[in-house]
Motif scaffolding. Sequence first.
Motif, PDB file in Angstrom:
ATOM      1  N   VAL A   1       1.750 -21.586  -5.331  1.00 17.27           N
ATOM      2  CA  VAL A   1       1.455 -21.825  -6.745  1.00 17.27           C
ATOM      3  C   VAL A   1       0.590 -20.674  -7.244  1.00 17.27           C
ATOM      4  CG1 VAL A   1       0.397 -23.378  -8.432  1.00 17.27           C
ATOM      5  CG2 VAL A   1       1.561 -24.328  -6.436  1.00 17.27           C
ATOM      6  N   VAL A   2       1.050 -20.012  -8.312  1.00 20.57           N
ATOM      7  CA  VAL A   2       0.351 -18.867  -8.878  1.00 20.57           C
ATOM      8  C   VAL A   2       0.172 -19.076 -10.372  1.00 20.57           C
ATOM      9  CG1 VAL A   2       0.467 -16.377  -9.326  1.00 20.57           C
ATOM     10  CG2 VAL A   2       1.268 -17.286  -7.134  1.00 20.57           C
ATOM     11  N   ILE A   3      -1.042 -18.807 -10.849  1.00 19.41           N
ATOM     12  CA  ILE A   3      -1.324 -18.884 -12.279  1.00 19.41           C
ATOM     13  C   ILE A   3      -1.860 -17.536 -12.737  1.00 19.41           C
ATOM     14  CG2 ILE A   3      -2.645 -20.005 -14.115  1.00 19.41           C
ATOM     15  CD1 ILE A   3      -2.902 -22.453 -12.294  1.00 19.41           C
TER      16      ILE A   3
ATOM     17  N   THR B   1      -7.365 -26.995 -13.414  1.00 14.26           N
ATOM     18  CA  THR B   1      -8.019 -28.268 -13.102  1.00 14.26           C
ATOM     19  C   THR B   1      -6.984 -29.356 -12.824  1.00 14.26           C
ATOM     20  OG1 THR B   1      -9.922 -27.657 -14.461  1.00 14.26           O
ATOM     21  CG2 THR B   1      -9.653 -29.997 -13.960  1.00 14.26           C
ATOM     22  N   LEU B   2      -5.917 -29.382 -13.608  1.00 11.61           N
ATOM     23  CA  LEU B   2      -4.836 -30.354 -13.394  1.00 11.61           C
ATOM     24  C   LEU B   2      -4.222 -30.169 -12.017  1.00 11.61           C
ATOM     25  CD1 LEU B   2      -2.788 -32.512 -14.426  1.00 11.61           C
ATOM     26  CD2 LEU B   2      -1.443 -30.593 -15.333  1.00 11.61           C
ATOM     27  N   PHE B   3      -3.923 -28.924 -11.652  1.00 12.64           N
ATOM     28  CA  PHE B   3      -3.330 -28.659 -10.345  1.00 12.64           C
ATOM     29  C   PHE B   3      -4.275 -29.093  -9.235  1.00 12.64           C
ATOM     30  CE2 PHE B   3      -0.047 -25.117 -11.397  1.00 12.64           C
ATOM     31  CZ  PHE B   3       0.530 -25.946 -12.342  1.00 12.64           C
ATOM     32  N   CYS B   4      -5.550 -28.791  -9.378  1.00 13.50           N
ATOM     33  CA  CYS B   4      -6.538 -29.176  -8.364  1.00 13.50           C
ATOM     34  C   CYS B   4      -6.612 -30.695  -8.222  1.00 13.50           C
ATOM     35  CB  CYS B   4      -7.907 -28.584  -8.695  1.00 13.50           C
ATOM     36  SG  CYS B   4      -7.956 -26.786  -8.483  1.00 13.50           S
ATOM     37  N   SER B   5      -6.389 -31.427  -9.312  1.00 11.57           N
ATOM     38  CA  SER B   5      -6.414 -32.892  -9.237  1.00 11.57           C
ATOM     39  C   SER B   5      -5.271 -33.421  -8.378  1.00 11.57           C
ATOM     40  CB  SER B   5      -6.362 -33.514 -10.635  1.00 11.57           C
ATOM     41  OG  SER B   5      -5.062 -33.439 -11.193  1.00 11.57           O
ATOM     42  N   PHE B   6      -4.214 -32.615  -8.198  1.00 11.05           N
ATOM     43  CA  PHE B   6      -3.099 -32.964  -7.319  1.00 11.05           C
ATOM     44  C   PHE B   6      -3.325 -32.448  -5.894  1.00 11.05           C
ATOM     45  CE2 PHE B   6      -0.391 -32.802 -11.334  1.00 11.05           C
ATOM     46  CZ  PHE B   6      -0.291 -34.171 -11.441  1.00 11.05           C
TER      47      PHE B   6
ATOM     48  N   GLY C   1       6.540 -22.328  -6.223  1.00 12.29           N
ATOM     49  CA  GLY C   1       7.608 -22.127  -5.242  1.00 12.29           C
ATOM     50  C   GLY C   1       8.473 -20.915  -5.545  1.00 12.29           C
ATOM     51  N   ASN C   2       7.838 -19.801  -5.869  1.00 12.69           N
ATOM     52  CA  ASN C   2       8.516 -18.533  -6.161  1.00 12.69           C
ATOM     53  C   ASN C   2       9.316 -18.531  -7.459  1.00 12.69           C
ATOM     54  OD1 ASN C   2       7.504 -17.844  -3.659  1.00 12.69           O
ATOM     55  ND2 ASN C   2       9.457 -18.047  -2.618  1.00 12.69           N
ATOM     56  N   GLU C   3       9.227 -19.586  -8.249  1.00 10.20           N
ATOM     57  CA  GLU C   3       9.985 -19.684  -9.493  1.00 10.20           C
ATOM     58  C   GLU C   3       9.027 -19.677 -10.681  1.00 10.20           C
ATOM     59  OE1 GLU C   3      13.481 -20.735  -9.997  1.00 10.20           O
ATOM     60  OE2 GLU C   3      13.880 -20.346  -7.880  1.00 10.20           O
ATOM     61  N   PHE C   4       9.397 -18.947 -11.722  1.00 12.99           N
ATOM     62  CA  PHE C   4       8.621 -18.977 -12.954  1.00 12.99           C
ATOM     63  C   PHE C   4       8.913 -20.294 -13.659  1.00 12.99           C
ATOM     64  CE2 PHE C   4       8.522 -18.028 -17.587  1.00 12.99           C
ATOM     65  CZ  PHE C   4       7.146 -17.970 -17.693  1.00 12.99           C
TER      66      PHE C   4
ATOM     67  N   GLN D   1       6.368 -33.507  -8.374  1.00 19.15           N
ATOM     68  CA  GLN D   1       7.563 -33.294  -7.545  1.00 19.15           C
ATOM     69  C   GLN D   1       7.787 -31.816  -7.241  1.00 19.15           C
ATOM     70  OE1 GLN D   1      10.481 -35.094 -10.052  1.00 19.15           O
ATOM     71  NE2 GLN D   1      10.006 -37.175  -9.373  1.00 19.15           N
ATOM     72  N   LEU D   2       7.421 -30.944  -8.175  1.00 15.99           N
ATOM     73  CA  LEU D   2       7.603 -29.499  -7.966  1.00 15.99           C
ATOM     74  C   LEU D   2       6.753 -28.990  -6.795  1.00 15.99           C
ATOM     75  CD1 LEU D   2       7.667 -28.034 -11.587  1.00 15.99           C
ATOM     76  CD2 LEU D   2       9.591 -28.491 -10.067  1.00 15.99           C
ATOM     77  N   PHE D   3       5.610 -29.610  -6.581  1.00 22.24           N
ATOM     78  CA  PHE D   3       4.724 -29.186  -5.507  1.00 22.24           C
ATOM     79  C   PHE D   3       5.268 -29.574  -4.141  1.00 22.24           C
ATOM     80  CE2 PHE D   3       1.442 -29.843  -8.972  1.00 22.24           C
ATOM     81  CZ  PHE D   3       1.442 -28.518  -9.336  1.00 22.24           C
ATOM     82  N   LYS D   4       6.119 -30.581  -4.106  1.00 25.61           N
ATOM     83  CA  LYS D   4       6.678 -31.037  -2.834  1.00 25.61           C
ATOM     84  C   LYS D   4       7.887 -30.218  -2.422  1.00 25.61           C
ATOM     85  CE  LYS D   4       5.073 -35.691  -3.636  1.00 25.61           C
ATOM     86  NZ  LYS D   4       5.416 -37.013  -4.079  1.00 25.61           N
ATOM     87  N   GLY D   5       8.506 -29.530  -3.403  1.00 17.79           N
ATOM     88  CA  GLY D   5       9.722 -28.776  -3.148  1.00 17.79           C
ATOM     89  C   GLY D   5       9.485 -27.647  -2.219  1.00 17.79           C
TER      90      GLY D   5
END
Length: 96
Positions: A13-15, A29-34, A71-74, A92-96
Motif C-alpha cells: 500500500v502506497v500513498i 488514518t483510515l488505512f491504519c484503522s484497518f 497491490g501494485n495497482e493505482f 477487501q482490497l487489502f486482502k487481495g
Amino acid sequence: MDMVMKLGAASPVVIFTKSSCCISHSITTLFCSFGINPTIYELDKLSNGKQIEKALIELGCQPSVPAIFIGNEFVGGANEIMSLNVRGQLKQLFKG
C-alpha cells in the motif's frame, strides 16, 4: 510515469501525499484503522517531488494528492477510497 509506477509497486500500500494535505492524513488514518501501515511519499519533501506530482496528474489524479496504490495497482484518490470504504469494498482490497 515509470518512476511513479515503480514506487507504487514497491510496497503493498502506497500513498503519495504532501505534508500539508489533511485529506491525505485522513486516508492514512483510515488505512491504519484497518491495521495497514502504508508507505508514504510526501512530495513536498522529495527532491523529485514536482516530477512525481506531474506524473500523478498525467495518470489522472486531480488533485494530484492523495494518490493511492494498493497491490501494485493505482486505485485513485480520496474520492475513490472513500467510495470503496462506504460500499464496504476497501477492506477487501487489502486482502487481495
